[in-house]
Design a protein around this motif. Structure first.
Motif, PDB file in Angstrom:
ATOM      1  N   HIS A  33       0.837  -1.206   0.000  1.00  0.00           N
ATOM      2  CA  HIS A  33       0.000   0.000   0.000  1.00  0.00           C
ATOM      3  C   HIS A  33       0.876   1.262   0.000  1.00  0.00           C
ATOM      4  O   HIS A  33       0.618   2.196  -0.763  1.00  0.00           O
ATOM      5  N   VAL A  34       1.908   1.279   0.828  1.00  0.00           N
ATOM      6  CA  VAL A  34       2.825   2.426   0.876  1.00  0.00           C
ATOM      7  C   VAL A  34       3.503   2.613  -0.474  1.00  0.00           C
ATOM      8  O   VAL A  34       3.605   3.727  -0.992  1.00  0.00           O
ATOM      9  N   ARG A  35       3.959   1.528  -1.062  1.00  0.00           N
ATOM     10  CA  ARG A  35       4.618   1.608  -2.377  1.00  0.00           C
ATOM     11  C   ARG A  35       3.662   2.094  -3.451  1.00  0.00           C
ATOM     12  O   ARG A  35       4.044   2.867  -4.330  1.00  0.00           O
ATOM     13  N   ALA A  36       2.402   1.660  -3.389  1.00  0.00           N
ATOM     14  CA  ALA A  36       1.407   2.109  -4.364  1.00  0.00           C
ATOM     15  C   ALA A  36       1.129   3.608  -4.202  1.00  0.00           C
ATOM     16  O   ALA A  36       0.997   4.333  -5.195  1.00  0.00           O
ATOM     17  N   LEU A  37       1.051   4.082  -2.963  1.00  0.00           N
ATOM     18  CA  LEU A  37       0.852   5.516  -2.739  1.00  0.00           C
ATOM     19  C   LEU A  37       2.023   6.325  -3.280  1.00  0.00           C
ATOM     20  O   LEU A  37       1.832   7.352  -3.932  1.00  0.00           O
ATOM     21  N   PHE A  38       3.223   5.841  -3.021  1.00  0.00           N
ATOM     22  CA  PHE A  38       4.391   6.591  -3.475  1.00  0.00           C
ATOM     23  C   PHE A  38       4.522   6.568  -4.991  1.00  0.00           C
ATOM     24  O   PHE A  38       5.121   7.471  -5.581  1.00  0.00           O
ATOM     25  N   LYS A  51       6.013  15.734  -1.911  1.00  0.00           N
ATOM     26  CA  LYS A  51       4.811  15.885  -1.086  1.00  0.00           C
ATOM     27  C   LYS A  51       4.294  14.526  -0.613  1.00  0.00           C
ATOM     28  O   LYS A  51       3.854  14.393   0.532  1.00  0.00           O
ATOM     29  N   MET A  52       4.364  13.514  -1.486  1.00  0.00           N
ATOM     30  CA  MET A  52       3.915  12.186  -1.089  1.00  0.00           C
ATOM     31  C   MET A  52       4.836  11.618  -0.002  1.00  0.00           C
ATOM     32  O   MET A  52       4.377  11.000   0.961  1.00  0.00           O
ATOM     33  N   ALA A  53       6.128  11.842  -0.149  1.00  0.00           N
ATOM     34  CA  ALA A  53       7.076  11.379   0.882  1.00  0.00           C
ATOM     35  C   ALA A  53       6.796  12.082   2.208  1.00  0.00           C
ATOM     36  O   ALA A  53       6.830  11.453   3.267  1.00  0.00           O
ATOM     37  N   GLU A  54       6.498  13.382   2.158  1.00  0.00           N
ATOM     38  CA  GLU A  54       6.178  14.124   3.377  1.00  0.00           C
ATOM     39  C   GLU A  54       4.888  13.599   4.005  1.00  0.00           C
ATOM     40  O   GLU A  54       4.795  13.472   5.230  1.00  0.00           O
ATOM     41  N   LEU A  55       3.885  13.287   3.161  1.00  0.00           N
ATOM     42  CA  LEU A  55       2.639  12.737   3.672  1.00  0.00           C
ATOM     43  C   LEU A  55       2.886  11.403   4.361  1.00  0.00           C
ATOM     44  O   LEU A  55       2.420  11.169   5.479  1.00  0.00           O
ATOM     45  N   LEU A  56       3.636  10.518   3.721  1.00  0.00           N
ATOM     46  CA  LEU A  56       3.912   9.209   4.305  1.00  0.00           C
ATOM     47  C   LEU A  56       4.720   9.329   5.594  1.00  0.00           C
ATOM     48  O   LEU A  56       4.481   8.595   6.552  1.00  0.00           O
ATOM     49  N   GLU A  57       5.645  10.272   5.612  1.00  0.00           N
ATOM     50  CA  GLU A  57       6.422  10.490   6.839  1.00  0.00           C
ATOM     51  C   GLU A  57       5.511  10.969   7.970  1.00  0.00           C
ATOM     52  O   GLU A  57       5.625  10.527   9.116  1.00  0.00           O
ATOM     53  N   LYS A  58       4.578  11.850   7.638  1.00  0.00           N
ATOM     54  CA  LYS A  58       3.651  12.373   8.633  1.00  0.00           C
ATOM     55  C   LYS A  58       2.704  11.272   9.131  1.00  0.00           C
ATOM     56  O   LYS A  58       2.434  11.175  10.329  1.00  0.00           O
ATOM     57  N   VAL A  59       2.227  10.429   8.219  1.00  0.00           N
ATOM     58  CA  VAL A  59       1.359   9.310   8.600  1.00  0.00           C
ATOM     59  C   VAL A  59       2.101   8.383   9.563  1.00  0.00           C
ATOM     60  O   VAL A  59       1.546   7.932  10.568  1.00  0.00           O
ATOM     61  N   ALA A  60       3.370   8.113   9.272  1.00  0.00           N
ATOM     62  CA  ALA A  60       4.162   7.235  10.140  1.00  0.00           C
ATOM     63  C   ALA A  60       4.378   7.874  11.503  1.00  0.00           C
ATOM     64  O   ALA A  60       4.249   7.201  12.535  1.00  0.00           O
ATOM     65  N   THR A  61       4.679   9.160  11.529  1.00  0.00           N
ATOM     66  CA  THR A  61       4.924   9.861  12.788  1.00  0.00           C
ATOM     67  C   THR A  61       3.669   9.893  13.658  1.00  0.00           C
ATOM     68  O   THR A  61       3.734   9.655  14.863  1.00  0.00           O
TER      69      THR A  61
END
Length: 112
Positions: A33-38, A51-61
């Motif tokens: 799922h993470v790979r598909a989003l990226f 922006k997608m990397a920042e979103l994923l980083e924020k979701v993880a945090t």
């Protein structure tokens, strides 16, 4: 589960990391799922990939559920506001299944 993301502007590493899965299948599903989003932003869309990397980083945090792929795709195509302009990453429609926390009996399982 761990996925390397593009480095930050200053060159430091950025990763998406999440644990506590009850099975390797659940962990693999979220990794896919993470790979598909990226993969949603075009390869030549540097701003979209950042922006997608920042979103994923924020979701993880925030330990928030992963955003829905189709909703995220629609927002990117429509040019809607940036995922980061919302108050939190959880403002995006979450997936129906959130990661499970490990229980005392599952703590001895080899899956992380």
């Amino acid at each position: 589960m761990r996925q390397e993301l593009p480095p930050r502007e200053e060159g430091t590493r950025r990763t998406f990391r999440r644990g506590g899965y009850t099975s390797a299948t659940d962990a693999q599903a979220d990794l896919d799922h993470v790979r598909a989003l990226f993969a949603l932003p075009d390869a030549d869309d540097d701003e979209g990939r950042v922006k997608m990397a920042e979103l994923l980083e924020k979701v993880a945090t925030e330990k928030a559920p992963l955003p829905d792929i189709e909703e995220t795709r629609r927002r990117l195509r429509r040019g809607r506001r940036s995922p980061l302009s919302s108050r939190s990453a959880s403002g995006w429609r979450p997936r129906s299944r959130a990661p499970r926390r490990r229980t005392a009996t599952a703590a001895t399982s080899p899956c992380t």
